[in-house]
Design a protein around this motif. Structure first.
Motif, PDB file in Angstrom:
ATOM      1  N   SER A   1      -6.357  -0.996   2.305  1.00  0.00           N
ATOM      2  CA  SER A   1      -7.058  -0.169   1.180  1.00  0.00           C
ATOM      3  C   SER A   1      -8.249   0.422   1.094  1.00  0.00           C
ATOM      4  N   ARG A   2      -8.384   1.638   0.725  1.00  0.00           N
ATOM      5  CA  ARG A   2      -9.687   2.378   0.897  1.00  0.00           C
ATOM      6  C   ARG A   2     -10.778   2.380  -0.185  1.00  0.00           C
ATOM      7  N   ALA A   3     -11.821   2.138   0.037  1.00  0.00           N
ATOM      8  CA  ALA A   3     -12.915   2.052  -1.085  1.00  0.00           C
ATOM      9  C   ALA A   3     -13.403   3.352  -1.652  1.00  0.00           C
ATOM     10  N   ALA A   4     -13.660   3.498  -2.828  1.00  0.00           N
ATOM     11  CA  ALA A   4     -14.114   4.639  -3.504  1.00  0.00           C
ATOM     12  C   ALA A   4     -15.028   4.452  -4.563  1.00  0.00           C
ATOM     13  N   SER A   5     -15.981   5.040  -5.116  1.00  0.00           N
ATOM     14  CA  SER A   5     -16.739   4.745  -6.110  1.00  0.00           C
ATOM     15  C   SER A   5     -15.889   5.106  -7.477  1.00  0.00           C
TER      16      SER A   5
ATOM     17  N   ILE B   1      -6.974   0.050  -7.750  1.00  0.00           N
ATOM     18  CA  ILE B   1      -7.380  -1.404  -8.074  1.00  0.00           C
ATOM     19  C   ILE B   1      -9.044  -1.237  -8.466  1.00  0.00           C
ATOM     20  N   LEU B   2      -9.276  -1.791  -9.712  1.00  0.00           N
ATOM     21  CA  LEU B   2     -10.507  -1.768 -10.218  1.00  0.00           C
ATOM     22  C   LEU B   2     -10.821  -3.156 -11.089  1.00  0.00           C
ATOM     23  N   ALA B   3     -11.937  -3.400 -11.416  1.00  0.00           N
ATOM     24  CA  ALA B   3     -12.163  -4.322 -12.506  1.00  0.00           C
ATOM     25  C   ALA B   3     -12.841  -3.790 -13.652  1.00  0.00           C
ATOM     26  N   ASN B   4     -12.712  -3.971 -14.827  1.00  0.00           N
ATOM     27  CA  ASN B   4     -12.967  -3.504 -16.171  1.00  0.00           C
ATOM     28  C   ASN B   4     -13.292  -4.795 -17.217  1.00  0.00           C
ATOM     29  N   PRO B   5     -14.760  -5.153 -17.491  1.00  0.00           N
ATOM     30  CA  PRO B   5     -15.929  -4.692 -16.786  1.00  0.00           C
ATOM     31  C   PRO B   5     -15.756  -4.878 -15.148  1.00  0.00           C
ATOM     32  N   ASN B   6     -16.826  -4.031 -14.710  1.00  0.00           N
ATOM     33  CA  ASN B   6     -16.805  -4.130 -13.177  1.00  0.00           C
ATOM     34  C   ASN B   6     -17.810  -5.498 -12.918  1.00  0.00           C
TER      35      ASN B   6
ATOM     36  N   GLY C   1       0.865  -1.211  -0.037  1.00  0.00           N
ATOM     37  CA  GLY C   1       0.016  -0.012  -0.069  1.00  0.00           C
ATOM     38  C   GLY C   1       0.865   1.201  -0.020  1.00  0.00           C
ATOM     39  N   PRO C   2       0.153   2.372   0.134  1.00  0.00           N
ATOM     40  CA  PRO C   2      -1.363   2.386   0.080  1.00  0.00           C
ATOM     41  C   PRO C   2      -2.096   2.158  -1.174  1.00  0.00           C
ATOM     42  N   SER C   3      -3.325   1.963  -0.893  1.00  0.00           N
ATOM     43  CA  SER C   3      -4.129   1.645  -2.142  1.00  0.00           C
ATOM     44  C   SER C   3      -5.616   2.075  -2.108  1.00  0.00           C
ATOM     45  N   ILE C   4      -6.027   2.170  -2.935  1.00  0.00           N
ATOM     46  CA  ILE C   4      -7.581   2.663  -3.207  1.00  0.00           C
ATOM     47  C   ILE C   4      -8.461   1.588  -4.112  1.00  0.00           C
ATOM     48  N   HIS C   5      -9.597   0.831  -3.938  1.00  0.00           N
ATOM     49  CA  HIS C   5     -10.175   0.073  -4.770  1.00  0.00           C
ATOM     50  C   HIS C   5     -11.613   0.626  -4.923  1.00  0.00           C
ATOM     51  N   ALA C   6     -12.044   0.290  -6.315  1.00  0.00           N
ATOM     52  CA  ALA C   6     -13.427   0.612  -6.710  1.00  0.00           C
ATOM     53  C   ALA C   6     -14.433  -0.159  -6.212  1.00  0.00           C
TER      54      ALA C   6
END
Length: 327
Positions: free
Chosen positions: A112-116, A129-134, A93-98
Motif C-alpha cells: 500500500s502507498r501512503a498519500a496525504s 483506506i482512510l480513517a474518519n475522523p482521522n 492490492g493495489p491500495s493507497i492509505h491516508a
C-alpha cells in the motif's frame, strides 16, 4: 521513547521506563473514553457454555440499528485491528492509505502507498483506506465528499475503506448507512473507544454481503466471547447513556482544550476523545509528563506532536495542570 510511538496503552512499559513512584498512573495515551459503559458488571455471563449463535445474531442486529445499517451487511469481529488485517486477504492490492493515520492501515494490504488526505480524491486506481475522523489529528471528511469519491469513475477492483473508530462520538459523519451490495464501500466500527471497554476486543466490519460472507468463513463458529455478545448488545441499546455520554465527552474535551491553552500549548487536531498538540520538543514533554506518572502518545514520524486523551476526573485534570506548570 520508541516503544511508545506505535500504539497507546503501553502502561506496563511506561511503569518500567519511568518507575512506579507514589502516584497512580494516568493513561492519556489511547483516546479511549475514560468512563466505560457502566452496565458490564451487572450482566450474567455463562462462562461454561460456548457463545450462542443467537447471541451473535442479536448483537449484530442491535449494532446495525445503532449504525443505521442493514444487519445483513454487518459482521462482528474480535476487535477492528484483526478485522482490518483480515481485509488484505479479502480485498488484495493495489491500495493507497491516508497518512498520517493508523499504522495498521499501511500494513493491512501489501504494498500500500501512503498519500496525504488531500491527494486521495485524485486517486482512481486501487483501494483507498482512510480513517474518519482521522487519527491522530481528528480531521473529518464530510460524508457527501466520501460518497462523491465512491461514485466517481474508478478502477473496477478498487474499494473505499473507511475506518470509523471514533465515529460513535460524531455519528453525523458516518457512511455506515450507505453500505450496500451495489457499492464498493467497506466500513469498520470500533466498540471499545466510545464505550470505554477496549479490553472486550469487539469491532464490526460493514460491507456488501459477498465481503461479509468471506469474513464469516474465516472467523468460524465462535468469533466472539459470550461476554462480548452480552455486553455489546446491552450497551448499544442503552440510548440514555449514549446521549448523555456524547454531551459529557464534548464538555470534558473542552475542559482539556482550555487547560492546554492556558499553558500556551497549541492544539493542532482534535476529536471529543483527544487533543493533538504541537510543541518544539514532544519527546521532552512526553518524558516530563511520564515522570509525573502521566502517559501520553508521541509519534516517531513527527517529533513535534503529542496526543492527549481525556483525564477521567477533575483530579486527573488537576494533576495534568500541575505537571504542565512544573515544567
Amino acid at each position: 521513547m520508541t516503544g511508545f510511538t506505535f500504539h497507546g496503552g503501553r502502561l506496563a512499559e511506561a511503569m518500567a521506563h519511568f518507575g512506579t513512584g507514589d502516584d497512580r498512573w494516568i493513561d492519556l495515551s489511547t483516546g479511549i473514553n475514560p468512563h466505560g459503559w457502566p452496565g458490564a458488571d451487572r450482566l450474567a455471563v455463562d462462562w461454561q457454555a460456548l457463545p450462542d449463535a443467537g447471541g451473535l445474531d442479536n448483537l449484530e442486529a442491535t449494532a446495525a440499528a445503532f449504525f443505521g445499517a442493514d444487519p445483513d451487511h454487518v459482521c462482528a469481529v474480535p476487535g477492528t485491528e484483526i478485522g482490518l488485517r483480515m481485509l488484505g486477504d479479502i480485498v488484495p492490492g493495489p491500495s493507497i492509505h491516508a497518512w498520517p493515520s493508523y499504522g495498521t492501515h499501511g500494513e493491512m494490504i501489501a504494498g500500500s502507498r501512503a498519500a496525504s488526505p488531500a491527494d486521495l480524491d485524485r486517486e482512481r486506481a486501487g483501494t483507498v483506506i482512510l480513517a474518519n475522523p482521522n487519527n491522530p489529528d481528528g480531521t473529518m471528511i464530510p460524508p457527501a465528499t466520501l460518497l462523491d469519491w465512491l461514485n466517481a469513475p474508478r478502477d473496477a477492483a478498487s474499494w473505499l475503506v473507511v475506518d470509523e473508530a471514533f465515529a460513535d462520538v460524531l455519528p453525523a459523519i458516518s457512511v455506515a448507512g450507505h453500505v450496500h451490495d451495489t457499492r464498493r464501500l467497506i466500513v469498520f466500527r470500533s466498540f471499545g473507544k466510545f464505550f470505554g471497554l477496549a479490553g472486550l476486543r469487539l469491532g464490526f466490519v460493514l460491507g456488501p454481503r459477498e465481503v461479509i460472507a468471506q469474513y464469516r468463513r474465516r472467523l468460524g463458529s465462535w468469533p466472539l466471547s459470550a461476554a462480548a455478545l452480552a455486553i455489546g448488545a446491552a450497551a448499544y441499546r442503552d440510548a440514555e447513556w449514549i446521549t448523555a455520554t456524547r454531551t459529557g465527552l464534548a464538555d470534558q474535551a473542552a475542559a482539556l482544550h482550555a487547560l492546554l491553552a492556558r499553558h500556551g500549548l497549541r492544539v493542532t487536531g482534535d476529536c471529543p476523545l483527544f487533543r493533538l498538540i504541537e510543541v518544539d520538543d514532544a519527546a521532552a514533554l512526553f518524558e516530563r509528563l511520564g515522570r509525573a506518572s502521566i502517559l501520553t502518545r508521541p509519534f516517531d514520524y513527527n517529533p513535534r506532536w503529542l496526543r492527549l486523551g481525556l483525564p477521567a476526573s477533575e483530579e486527573g485534570l488537576h494533576r495534568l495542570d500541575k505537571a504542565l506548570a512544573d515544567g
